[in-house]
Design an enzyme around this catalytic site. Sequence first.
Site, short mmCIF file in Angstrom:
data_model
loop_
_atom_site.label_atom_id
_atom_site.label_comp_id
_atom_site.label_asym_id
_atom_site.label_seq_id
_atom_site.Cartn_x
_atom_site.Cartn_y
_atom_site.Cartn_z
N ARG A 51 0.85 -1.18 0.00
CA ARG A 51 0.00 0.00 0.00
C ARG A 51 0.89 1.23 0.00
O ARG A 51 1.92 1.23 0.67
CB ARG A 51 -0.82 -0.01 1.28
CG ARG A 51 -2.27 0.09 1.02
CD ARG A 51 -3.16 0.19 2.17
NE ARG A 51 -2.73 -0.32 3.45
CZ ARG A 51 -3.55 -0.91 4.29
NH1 ARG A 51 -4.79 -1.14 3.94
NH2 ARG A 51 -3.15 -1.28 5.47
N LYS A 148 3.75 -17.37 9.15
CA LYS A 148 2.93 -17.68 10.31
C LYS A 148 2.24 -16.38 10.76
O LYS A 148 2.77 -15.31 10.46
CB LYS A 148 3.77 -18.28 11.42
CG LYS A 148 4.50 -17.26 12.31
CD LYS A 148 5.05 -17.90 13.56
CE LYS A 148 5.26 -16.85 14.61
NZ LYS A 148 5.91 -17.25 15.80
N HIS A 178 10.48 -20.48 10.36
CA HIS A 178 11.90 -20.15 10.18
C HIS A 178 12.81 -21.00 11.06
O HIS A 178 14.00 -21.10 10.79
CB HIS A 178 12.16 -18.66 10.35
CG HIS A 178 12.02 -18.15 11.74
ND1 HIS A 178 10.84 -17.74 12.26
CD2 HIS A 178 12.93 -17.99 12.72
CE1 HIS A 178 11.02 -17.36 13.49
NE2 HIS A 178 12.28 -17.50 13.81
N LYS A 182 17.13 -23.13 10.32
CA LYS A 182 18.36 -22.97 11.11
C LYS A 182 19.35 -24.09 10.80
O LYS A 182 18.97 -25.24 10.63
CB LYS A 182 18.02 -22.96 12.61
CG LYS A 182 17.32 -21.67 13.01
CD LYS A 182 17.06 -21.63 14.49
CE LYS A 182 16.37 -20.35 14.89
NZ LYS A 182 17.23 -19.18 14.80
N GLU A 216 12.88 -16.73 25.86
CA GLU A 216 13.15 -15.38 25.36
C GLU A 216 13.31 -14.43 26.54
O GLU A 216 12.68 -14.64 27.59
CB GLU A 216 11.98 -14.90 24.50
CG GLU A 216 11.77 -15.72 23.26
CD GLU A 216 10.57 -15.22 22.47
OE1 GLU A 216 10.76 -14.55 21.45
OE2 GLU A 216 9.44 -15.49 22.90
N HIS A 240 6.78 -23.76 16.09
CA HIS A 240 8.22 -23.98 16.24
C HIS A 240 8.55 -25.21 17.09
O HIS A 240 9.34 -26.06 16.71
CB HIS A 240 8.89 -22.76 16.88
CG HIS A 240 8.63 -21.48 16.14
ND1 HIS A 240 8.65 -21.40 14.77
CD2 HIS A 240 8.37 -20.23 16.58
CE1 HIS A 240 8.40 -20.16 14.40
NE2 HIS A 240 8.22 -19.43 15.49
N LYS A 331 8.37 -15.88 27.66
CA LYS A 331 8.95 -14.54 27.48
C LYS A 331 9.44 -14.00 28.81
O LYS A 331 8.99 -14.42 29.86
CB LYS A 331 7.90 -13.60 26.90
CG LYS A 331 7.50 -14.01 25.50
CD LYS A 331 6.70 -12.93 24.82
CE LYS A 331 6.46 -13.30 23.37
NZ LYS A 331 7.66 -13.28 22.54
P1 NAD Z 1 3.24 -4.85 8.77
O1 NAD Z 1 1.94 -4.35 9.32
O2 NAD Z 1 4.49 -4.20 9.24
O3 NAD Z 1 3.22 -4.70 7.18
C1 NAD Z 1 2.09 -5.02 6.41
C2 NAD Z 1 2.41 -4.81 4.94
O4 NAD Z 1 1.26 -5.18 4.20
C3 NAD Z 1 2.73 -3.37 4.56
O5 NAD Z 1 3.70 -3.38 3.54
C4 NAD Z 1 1.40 -2.86 3.97
O6 NAD Z 1 1.57 -1.83 3.02
C5 NAD Z 1 0.88 -4.11 3.32
N1 NAD Z 1 -0.58 -4.12 3.22
C6 NAD Z 1 -1.48 -4.25 4.22
N2 NAD Z 1 -2.74 -4.21 3.71
C7 NAD Z 1 -2.62 -4.06 2.38
C8 NAD Z 1 -3.54 -3.96 1.30
N3 NAD Z 1 -4.88 -4.03 1.49
N4 NAD Z 1 -3.06 -3.81 0.05
C9 NAD Z 1 -1.72 -3.76 -0.17
N5 NAD Z 1 -0.80 -3.87 0.81
C10 NAD Z 1 -1.24 -4.01 2.07
O7 NAD Z 1 3.26 -6.41 9.02
P2 NAD Z 1 4.53 -7.37 9.24
O8 NAD Z 1 4.98 -7.26 10.66
O9 NAD Z 1 5.52 -7.12 8.16
O10 NAD Z 1 3.89 -8.81 9.10
C11 NAD Z 1 3.49 -9.38 7.86
C12 NAD Z 1 3.03 -10.82 8.09
O11 NAD Z 1 4.13 -11.58 8.57
C13 NAD Z 1 1.94 -10.96 9.14
O12 NAD Z 1 1.10 -12.02 8.79
C14 NAD Z 1 2.71 -11.33 10.40
O13 NAD Z 1 1.94 -12.03 11.31
C15 NAD Z 1 3.80 -12.18 9.82
N6 NAD Z 1 5.02 -12.24 10.62
C16 NAD Z 1 5.69 -11.11 10.96
C17 NAD Z 1 6.86 -11.18 11.70
C18 NAD Z 1 7.63 -9.94 12.05
O14 NAD Z 1 8.72 -10.10 12.62
N7 NAD Z 1 7.18 -8.77 11.72
C19 NAD Z 1 7.35 -12.43 12.10
C20 NAD Z 1 6.65 -13.59 11.73
C21 NAD Z 1 5.49 -13.47 10.99
#
Ligand code: NAD
Length: 483
Positions: A51, A148, A178, A182, A216, A240, A331
């Site tokens: 977005r 996940k 992930h 490892k 953690e 995990h 945690k």
């Molecule tokens: P975030 O909220 O930081 O980013 C979301 C992304 O999705 C952004 O780039 C946003 O622009 C895009 N987006 C959201 N709605 C949209 C739409 N309607 N159209 C186009 N783009 C859209 O989220 P995140 O932390 O990066 O997490 C992403 C996924 O990964 C989630 O499912 C989260 O549970 C999973 N995850 C994240 C982490 C982490 O460390 N952040 C770890 C494991 C899993």
Amino acid sequence: MVSRVIPVEPFDLVIFGGTGDLARRKILPGLFRRFCAGQMPAGARIIGAARGDIGQQGYQDMIRGAINEFGAPSAESLVHLDAFIAQLHYVAIDICGDGGWGELAKLIRKDLVNAYYFSVAPSLFGDIAARLNSWDIATPEARIVVEKPFGRDLQSAKALNKVLSQQFDESQIYRIDHYLGKETVQNLMAVRFGNLLFEPLWNAQYIDHIQITVAETVGVGGRGAYYDKSGAMRDMVQNHLMQLLCLIAMEPPSHFDPDAVRDEKLKVIRSLAPVAAHHVVRGQYDATATTASYRTDAENPRSFTESYVAIKAHIENWRWAGVPFYLRTGKKLKARTSEIAIVFKKLPHSIFEKSADEKQNVLAIQLQPNEGMTLDVTIKEPGPGGMRLVHVPLDMTFADALGDHSEDTPDAYERLIMDVIRGDQTLFMRGDEVEAAWKWTDPIIEAWEARNDVPKLYDVGSAGPEDAMALIHRDGRRWREVK
Ligand code: NAD
């Protein structure tokens, strides 16, 4: 010994959510490291799709900043940064509408390997999958990568699998855990199935019990609202810890190929006995004079969500009958450590003076903070003075023998993304595996919810709640130290 880096084929990798936290902290810094290692070929492209109309230049600047902030790049690697950034593209996309899909369709080179990383909330998976097909973007060989959490229970996981399977074949779907990327997790399979030495001992006759610990030091600060709906069981155990348990407990697959390995893992999950209520302990970290409680961090003063869980599990098959698997994760604990410990049985009879025979052999596999393996063995204390025995760890990480490749050893995300490009699903969870894991954890969670179970409080910086200690002490065993 020099590690071999085999470049993958040129590819187009689209990262939906390419501006998000995960993409900036893990995926793109990881790809940059693969680029520096010579594994990501010239001609490969990474297309951020998210977005916001930030434009190509804006995206490249964002990722340059992210690599510097989160990638800890070395001075030598920064020489390659401009060339890597030049391979980044950006498409502003509306996942739930039509905006940007035409542009993406034009950009994709269908004759190359195509991969689509769904780094967005799972509620958007269905929209992306459907549009990749309705806009005729994804080829029958295209791969999709999903993060996940894969559901929050069996029902939602089934619904997600259904949504994805309507558009893609299972052979195209890469569900990331992930932990499986490892180095030592893979080494666990190499040690088990590449040596004759361990496998004959790998059963109830010689193994007393197994401990899996993921501790953690961080709390839930920052993602409290999300975590409060999930808890340690859903966030850590269902994926995990269960994946680690599978790799320790599975039968030797006939080949090291994706379905052979995953078939064996699935059999382990299906052999897990239902867990009795008194074999589970849930905890929640308490406030100290200087740190906030879980409830404050989660902004929910009445939260019953667990930030800690310990489980005594049993696998009902010939190999593991009667061998407890103690799992725990939490945690704000004493130290950040992930470890699998295989504790062998006591000697049947000792010919030495008492005390030496009380020590058991332990094969300990460290996943973090440092990856490595040790085998605790009893030897004679060197020097004169009779037959005094000592128990010492035999370092099996082979760091000296293999040289230190910490610079070019890929981290879990990097390795897994390269596996996607290579089309190797071995280290990814299959749909039926994920569903079977929920089928085992669901009744535990449902029982807590049904009786409004209140988690036991534990001190920040401790090893967890007292009841978790009692869980293992009752069996005459002890948790390994969290250090
Ligand atoms: P975030 O909220 O930081 O980013 C979301 C992304 O999705 C952004 O780039 C946003 O622009 C895009 N987006 C959201 N709605 C949209 C739409 N309607 N159209 C186009 N783009 C859209 O989220 P995140 O932390 O990066 O997490 C992403 C996924 O990964 C989630 O499912 C989260 O549970 C999973 N995850 C994240 C982490 C982490 O460390 N952040 C770890 C494991 C899993």
